[in-house]
Design a protein around this motif. Structure first.
Motif, PDB file in Angstrom:
ATOM      1  N   ARG A  63       0.808  -1.221   0.113  1.00  6.68           N
ATOM      2  CA  ARG A  63       0.163   0.022  -0.082  1.00  6.68           C
ATOM      3  C   ARG A  63       0.824   1.216  -0.135  1.00  6.68           C
ATOM      4  NH1 ARG A  63      -3.595   1.651   2.956  1.00  6.68           N
ATOM      5  NH2 ARG A  63      -2.516   1.520   4.812  1.00  6.68           N
ATOM      6  N   VAL A  64       0.367   2.067  -0.964  1.00  5.53           N
ATOM      7  CA  VAL A  64       1.458   3.281  -1.120  1.00  5.53           C
ATOM      8  C   VAL A  64       0.737   4.856  -0.553  1.00  5.53           C
ATOM      9  CG1 VAL A  64       3.083   2.273  -2.611  1.00  5.53           C
ATOM     10  CG2 VAL A  64       0.880   3.594  -3.409  1.00  5.53           C
ATOM     11  N   ARG A  65       1.221   5.822  -0.237  1.00  7.19           N
ATOM     12  CA  ARG A  65       0.731   7.102   0.108  1.00  7.19           C
ATOM     13  C   ARG A  65       1.447   7.803  -1.029  1.00  7.19           C
ATOM     14  NH1 ARG A  65       2.403   8.840   5.889  1.00  7.19           N
ATOM     15  NH2 ARG A  65       0.674   7.291   6.231  1.00  7.19           N
ATOM     16  N   ILE A  66       0.430   8.708  -1.657  1.00  8.49           N
ATOM     17  CA  ILE A  66       0.680   9.449  -2.710  1.00  8.49           C
ATOM     18  C   ILE A  66       0.965  10.886  -2.261  1.00  8.49           C
ATOM     19  CG2 ILE A  66      -0.061  10.335  -4.975  1.00  8.49           C
ATOM     20  CD1 ILE A  66      -0.086   7.300  -5.211  1.00  8.49           C
ATOM     21  N   HIS A  67       2.088  11.289  -3.135  1.00  6.74           N
ATOM     22  CA  HIS A  67       2.697  12.607  -2.494  1.00  6.74           C
ATOM     23  C   HIS A  67       2.545  13.700  -3.459  1.00  6.74           C
ATOM     24  CE1 HIS A  67       4.281  11.072   1.112  1.00  6.74           C
ATOM     25  NE2 HIS A  67       4.849   9.929   0.357  1.00  6.74           N
ATOM     26  N   ALA A  68       2.589  13.313  -4.931  1.00  2.81           N
ATOM     27  CA  ALA A  68       2.537  14.177  -5.960  1.00  2.81           C
ATOM     28  C   ALA A  68       2.213  13.471  -7.353  1.00  2.81           C
ATOM     29  CB  ALA A  68       3.792  14.975  -6.130  1.00  2.81           C
ATOM     30  N   THR A  69       1.551  14.240  -8.075  1.00  4.35           N
ATOM     31  CA  THR A  69       1.373  13.615  -9.618  1.00  4.35           C
ATOM     32  C   THR A  69       2.750  13.786 -10.353  1.00  4.35           C
ATOM     33  OG1 THR A  69       0.023  13.441 -11.650  1.00  4.35           O
ATOM     34  CG2 THR A  69       0.368  15.826 -10.617  1.00  4.35           C
ATOM     35  N   LEU A  70       3.106  13.049 -11.332  1.00  5.79           N
ATOM     36  CA  LEU A  70       4.432  12.981 -11.995  1.00  5.79           C
ATOM     37  C   LEU A  70       4.012  13.304 -13.456  1.00  5.79           C
ATOM     38  CD1 LEU A  70       6.609  10.477 -10.338  1.00  5.79           C
ATOM     39  CD2 LEU A  70       6.333  12.945  -9.957  1.00  5.79           C
ATOM     40  N   GLY A  71       2.646  13.527 -13.699  1.00  2.00           N
ATOM     41  CA  GLY A  71       2.218  13.595 -15.132  1.00  2.00           C
ATOM     42  C   GLY A  71       2.339  12.267 -16.075  1.00  2.00           C
ATOM     43  N   SER A  72       2.321  12.658 -17.064  1.00  2.00           N
ATOM     44  CA  SER A  72       2.174  11.070 -18.067  1.00  2.00           C
ATOM     45  C   SER A  72       3.170  11.032 -19.010  1.00  2.00           C
ATOM     46  CB  SER A  72       0.849  11.118 -18.575  1.00  2.00           C
ATOM     47  OG  SER A  72       0.624  12.322 -19.575  1.00  2.00           O
ATOM     48  N   ILE A  73       3.583   9.782 -19.557  1.00  2.00           N
ATOM     49  CA  ILE A  73       4.352   9.506 -20.659  1.00  2.00           C
ATOM     50  C   ILE A  73       3.810   8.601 -21.629  1.00  2.00           C
ATOM     51  CG2 ILE A  73       6.486  10.071 -19.451  1.00  2.00           C
ATOM     52  CD1 ILE A  73       6.113   6.525 -19.816  1.00  2.00           C
ATOM     53  N   THR A  74       4.314   8.530 -22.835  1.00  2.80           N
ATOM     54  CA  THR A  74       3.727   7.632 -23.732  1.00  2.80           C
ATOM     55  C   THR A  74       4.956   6.780 -24.336  1.00  2.80           C
ATOM     56  OG1 THR A  74       2.295   9.344 -24.654  1.00  2.80           O
ATOM     57  CG2 THR A  74       2.878   7.606 -26.248  1.00  2.80           C
ATOM     58  N   GLN A  75       4.611   5.555 -24.087  1.00  5.21           N
ATOM     59  CA  GLN A  75       5.724   4.679 -24.242  1.00  5.21           C
ATOM     60  C   GLN A  75       5.682   4.224 -25.803  1.00  5.21           C
ATOM     61  OE1 GLN A  75       5.646   2.067 -20.068  1.00  5.21           O
ATOM     62  NE2 GLN A  75       4.965   0.884 -21.808  1.00  5.21           N
ATOM     63  N   ARG A  76       6.692   3.521 -26.363  1.00  5.85           N
ATOM     64  CA  ARG A  76       6.967   3.364 -27.494  1.00  5.85           C
ATOM     65  C   ARG A  76       5.677   2.528 -28.277  1.00  5.85           C
ATOM     66  NH1 ARG A  76      11.891  -0.104 -28.995  1.00  5.85           N
ATOM     67  NH2 ARG A  76      10.500  -1.792 -28.377  1.00  5.85           N
ATOM     68  N   HIS A  82       0.053   7.249 -16.740  1.00  3.52           N
ATOM     69  CA  HIS A  82      -0.040   8.453 -15.894  1.00  3.52           C
ATOM     70  C   HIS A  82       0.730   8.031 -14.332  1.00  3.52           C
ATOM     71  CE1 HIS A  82      -2.786  10.648 -18.149  1.00  3.52           C
ATOM     72  NE2 HIS A  82      -3.160   9.519 -18.518  1.00  3.52           N
ATOM     73  N   ALA A  83       1.582   8.778 -13.984  1.00  2.00           N
ATOM     74  CA  ALA A  83       2.329   8.126 -12.843  1.00  2.00           C
ATOM     75  C   ALA A  83       2.057   9.195 -11.560  1.00  2.00           C
ATOM     76  CB  ALA A  83       3.897   8.027 -13.295  1.00  2.00           C
ATOM     77  N   PHE A  84       2.268   8.550 -10.516  1.00  2.00           N
ATOM     78  CA  PHE A  84       2.295   9.383  -9.367  1.00  2.00           C
ATOM     79  C   PHE A  84       3.398   8.770  -8.559  1.00  2.00           C
ATOM     80  CE2 PHE A  84      -1.881   9.203 -10.875  1.00  2.00           C
ATOM     81  CZ  PHE A  84      -2.640  10.135 -10.645  1.00  2.00           C
TER      82      PHE A  84
END
Length: 142
Positions: A63-76, A82-84
């Protein structure tokens, strides 16, 4: 239409500095960088942060505690991730062994382990490496 997934850059302070949790898909090769953050598909009606927490728990047992959004990336492949930034909730910490491995990973991955930041970058899928820089900035370590 692009496949949408969400996941977490899970970090902790290790004995030699910051560490990042990476997973490796079962049956994938080890001959090129295929490690990545725990992530998965967003379910209908689910918000991105909830999906990221759920997928991280399913893949790692943590279980994780979210601190911030890191935006998104598009893989090949075209998949949008979408990452946090998250850290391990104290009640989940005992499920990590003395080598930084998850004791309860799912059957989807054959490796679930914390790696020093310096090693993590080289192991990661190239598109996801940018997430480490975003985490450093969000955590005030850049």
């Amino acid at each position: 239409m692009a496949v949408i997934s969400a996941g977490c850059v899970v970090t902790r302070d290790g004995p030699k500095g910051p560490e990042v949790l990476l997973v490796h898909p079962r049956r994938a090769t080890f001959s090129r960088p295929l490690f990545g953050i725990p992530k998965g598909l967003v379910e209908a009606g689910e918000d991105l942060e909830t999906a990221a927490r759920r997928e991280t728990a399913e893949e790692t047992g943590l279980r994780v505690r979210i601190h911030a959004t890191l935006g998104s990336i598009t893989q090949r492949s075209g998949k949008v991730v979408h990452a946090f930034w998250g850290t391990v909730e104290p009640d989940s910490a005992p499920t990590i062994d003395e080598h930084g491995r998850c004791r309860s990973p799912d059957g989807e991955n054959d490796v679930c382990r914390f790696y020093p930041l310096s090693e993590a970058r080289a192991l990661m899928i190239p598109a996801q490496r940018d997430l480490l820089d975003r985490w450093l900035a969000a955590a005030g370590r850049a």
